[in-house]
Design a protein around this motif. Sequence first.
Motif, PDB file in Angstrom:
ATOM      1  N   ARG A 158     -19.916  -9.687  49.194  1.00 50.56           N
ATOM      2  CA  ARG A 158     -19.463  -8.611  48.302  1.00 50.56           C
ATOM      3  C   ARG A 158     -17.974  -8.753  48.020  1.00 50.56           C
ATOM      4  O   ARG A 158     -17.508  -8.558  46.903  1.00 50.56           O
ATOM      5  CB  ARG A 158     -19.735  -7.246  48.927  1.00 50.56           C
ATOM      6  CG  ARG A 158     -21.145  -6.753  48.765  1.00 50.56           C
ATOM      7  CD  ARG A 158     -21.235  -5.258  49.037  1.00 50.56           C
ATOM      8  NE  ARG A 158     -20.718  -4.868  50.344  1.00 50.56           N
ATOM      9  CZ  ARG A 158     -21.474  -4.810  51.444  1.00 50.56           C
ATOM     10  NH1 ARG A 158     -22.744  -5.110  51.392  1.00 50.56           N
ATOM     11  NH2 ARG A 158     -20.947  -4.434  52.586  1.00 50.56           N
TER      12      ARG A 158
ATOM     13  N   THR B 104     -21.908  -5.420  40.981  1.00 46.42           N
ATOM     14  CA  THR B 104     -21.983  -4.041  41.444  1.00 46.42           C
ATOM     15  C   THR B 104     -23.400  -3.476  41.461  1.00 46.42           C
ATOM     16  O   THR B 104     -23.747  -2.728  42.360  1.00 46.42           O
ATOM     17  CB  THR B 104     -21.110  -3.126  40.565  1.00 46.42           C
ATOM     18  OG1 THR B 104     -21.381  -3.458  39.199  1.00 46.42           O
ATOM     19  CG2 THR B 104     -19.641  -3.309  40.870  1.00 46.42           C
TER      20      THR B 104
ATOM     21  N   LYS C  21     -26.763  -7.338  43.329  1.00 45.61           N
ATOM     22  CA  LYS C  21     -26.314  -7.518  44.711  1.00 45.61           C
ATOM     23  C   LYS C  21     -27.400  -8.201  45.514  1.00 45.61           C
ATOM     24  O   LYS C  21     -27.143  -9.089  46.316  1.00 45.61           O
ATOM     25  CB  LYS C  21     -25.994  -6.156  45.331  1.00 45.61           C
ATOM     26  CG  LYS C  21     -24.533  -5.783  45.269  1.00 45.61           C
ATOM     27  CD  LYS C  21     -24.319  -4.570  46.128  1.00 45.61           C
ATOM     28  CE  LYS C  21     -23.070  -3.836  45.718  1.00 45.61           C
ATOM     29  NZ  LYS C  21     -23.101  -2.440  46.171  1.00 45.61           N
TER      30      LYS C  21
END
Lengths: 425, 346
Positions: free
Chosen positions: A94, A101, A106
Motif C-alpha cells: 500500500r 485506493t 487493492k
Amino acid sequence: MSRSTIDIVNRNLAKRYAKEKRFRLFGLVSILAGLAALCFLMVTIVSTGWGAFTQSYIQLTLDLDPEVLSISDPQDDDQWSYANYTGVIKKSLRERFPDVTSRRDKKRLYRIVSPGAGYQVNQLMQDRSLLGQTVTVWLPADDDVDSVIKGHIDRSLPENERRVSDKKLSLIDELVNSGQLKRKFNNIFFTAGDSSEPEQAGIKGAMLGSFFTLIVALLLSFPIGVAAAIYLEEFAPKNAWTDFIEVNINNLAAVPSIVFGLLGLAVFLNWFGLPRSVPLVGGIVLTLMTLPTIIISSRVALKSVPPSIREAALGLGASKMQTIFDHVLPLALPGMLTGGIIGMAQALGETAPLLMIGMVAFIVDIPGSFTDPATVLPVQIFLWSDSPERAFVERTSGAIMVLLMFLILMNSIAVLLRKRFERRW
Amino acid sequence: MKLASVLASLVLITSSSLTVASNRDYIEIVGSSTVYPFAIAVAERFGKGTKFKTPKIESTGSGGGMKLFCNGVGVAHPDVTNSSRRIKQKEFEMCQKNGVTDIIEVLIGYDGIAFANSKKTDQLSLTRRDIYLALAKDIPNPDGSETFIANPHTTWKDVNSALPATKIEVLGPPPTSGTRDAFAELAIEGGCKSFPWVKAFKKVDKKAYKARCHTIREDGPYIEAGENDNLIVNKLDANPSAFGVFGFSFLDQNTEKVQGALIEGFAPTFESIAQGDYSISRPLYFYVKKAHIGVVPGIKGYLREFTADGTWGDEGYLTDRGMIPLNTVKRKAVGDAVKNQTPLSM
C-alpha cells in the motif's frame, strides 16, 4: 558347359553386397531414429523446464511493526506463530503504491506477491531481534506475475481473455522499470517441499523422500541379493528345486511393478500395520522389486570369475568359505555393485508400486526420518503434471531434469566402477 | 558382527515406526481428486500458519477415499475424506458397521464441469439433450416408438440441425474418474430425462434406466483421454474441432486457449455456476471422523481454517482456485453444524 563354383559365387556377389549394405543402412536409420526421439524429448523438457530454475522476485521494504504483526508480548511463542505476517507485506505494498485506493484494485495489488510470502517473512523473523525494524527483502512474486515476466502471457489479447488484467500489467511494468521486480535464481525450488502455490513449491521434500526410500531399499536389497546369489551360485546343490527357484527369480524380474505395490499394501500396511506414505515401507516394496535384478547380476558377476581362481585357492588348502569370501567375492564385487546401482536407478524412477502404499500424496513438511510421510521425485512430477496452475508446467519439466540428472549420475557411477575395477580374464 | 548390527538397526527402525503408527501427529486426508486442489491450499495455510504439522493429503478418488475412511477408527485410518459427491447409503452403512459412527459432513462449495473447445473455432450453444444425443450409447428411436436404438449420430448437425456439420469428437476422462461420473450423471442423464417417457421409465425399472442414461458410447466419438486435464486442454488446442470435458478450474486457468460451450444458454462462469444457472455442476464435500477430534492434533483447527470466511467465502482464496462458494445462508448452516460437530444421519 559345366559351371564352376566361382561362377555361382560371382553371380550372387552383387546381391550379397547389396544385402549387407541394406542391413547397415537399416541399422544406421534405426539408431538415428532413436537419437532423434531422444533429442526431441530432451529439447522439449529442457526448453519448457529451463524457466523453473528462475523465479520473479519483488523487492519490498517491510516495516516489521509489532502492532501490524499483532505481537504484543515478544516472550509469547504463540503470538509469534500466529502473527499477521501477510499484514506487513500488504502494508508495504500500500505504501509503495499510494494511488491504489479502491478495494478491488487493492485486492489485485496484494496478489502480485505470492500469497504464501508471509511464510518467507515468518522465516526471516526467526531472528526475533528484527521486530520493530525496517528491512528490505526480495519476496517471490505470484505465479501469474512470473508468467508475465517470462512471456507466457500474451499481452496483445483483449483483457477479458487474459489471466492478468490491464491494471495488474501496469503495476508489473512500474515495478520492472524501478528495478524492483527481477528474475532471480529459484532458491525455493531446491529448498521447499510441495506447495499449492507454484512459486512456493520445491523438490527438496521429494528428493529427501527419494533418498530415504533408496537407503532402505539399498540396505535391504543389496545384502539379501548378494547372499542369495552366493548361495545359489556356490553352495546350492543343482537339482529340480534350485532350478525352480531360478526360473522364479527370472520371472519375478519381469513382473509389473504395481504388483509389488499391491503386495506391500496387503502385507506391510494391512498385516504388519506399518504407517501409510512412509519411506520405510516404500523402501521395502522397492526392495522386493529390485531384488531379482540384483540377484541375477550378482550371479553373472560370480560366474564370470574364472574357475582357476577357485581351484588355486582350494589347491592351496583354503576352505570353500575362505575361497569364496577371500578370493571370488572381491573379484565379483564390482559387477555386483554395478548391478546394485542399476537396480537403485530403476527404483528411483518408480511410481506405480508407491501409489498403493500411499506415497502419492501432498506433503509440505520436509521428511526428516524413515517414518515421516514423504513422496519421491517421480511422484512429485506426476502430481505437478496434473495441477491446473500453468506455472506448474515448467516446474514439472524442471523436476524431470533433476530426476534425469540423478539417473545419469547413478548410471555413470556404475560405468565408472566397471571401468575402474572390472578385470578381464 | 556386521550382519548383526544391520539386523539390530532394522529392528530398531521397524519398532520406531510402530510407535509412530500408534500416535500420529499430523492429519491424514484421503479422497477425491476434484477436491484435492482446494484441500491442499487449505492444508498448506493451516500448516504454515499454525504450530501444527501440515496435513498429508492423498488423492485416491471419492470412492477409494470413502473405503479407506470407513475402514475403522484409530490412527491407522484417515481422519478426513474428500468427496465430489455425497456419501452413499451403502458407504454410510459400511462406516457404521466398522465402528465409524459419528461422521461430520461438510459441504464446501460447487465445481462446474466445462464442455469446452478451442478458441480457434466458434463457441457452441448446446443443451443437455444435445450432449446426451451426441454421446450416449443408446438413444431413443427418433420415430417415436419409445424404444432405444444404437446411437447413429456422427456429426453435431445429426444431433441438432442448428449445430455445425463437424464430426463429434469429445475428449473426456476415463470411467475411474469422479469427473466422468459427474458428467454422466449431470449432462448425459440430464439430457436423457428430457424425454418424458424415459423419465417415466425410471419408476418402472431404475437399474435399466440408469444403464440407458449413464452409459457413454464406445464406438469412437467419445475418446478417453486419461485423468490429466492439462493434456486434454493441449489436445483441444491442437485439434480445433474436438471438445473436451474437464473441471472449471482448468477452464479458468486456460482462458486464452479454450472456451466453454453455453449449456441451456449459460456459459460456465463463476457467477452462473454459483447461482445454479449452469446445469453441469456438482457439490463438493468432505467428511470428518468425530472420534478422531482431540486424538489427532489439529483437526479442530483444520475445520476452523476451512470454514473461515477468508477461505470458502465469496472472496476467499478457494474461489481464486476455481471453487464456486455456497450462498451465505447455506454457508452459515454448514458452518454451524461444523462448530457443533453435528454428526451425519442417513
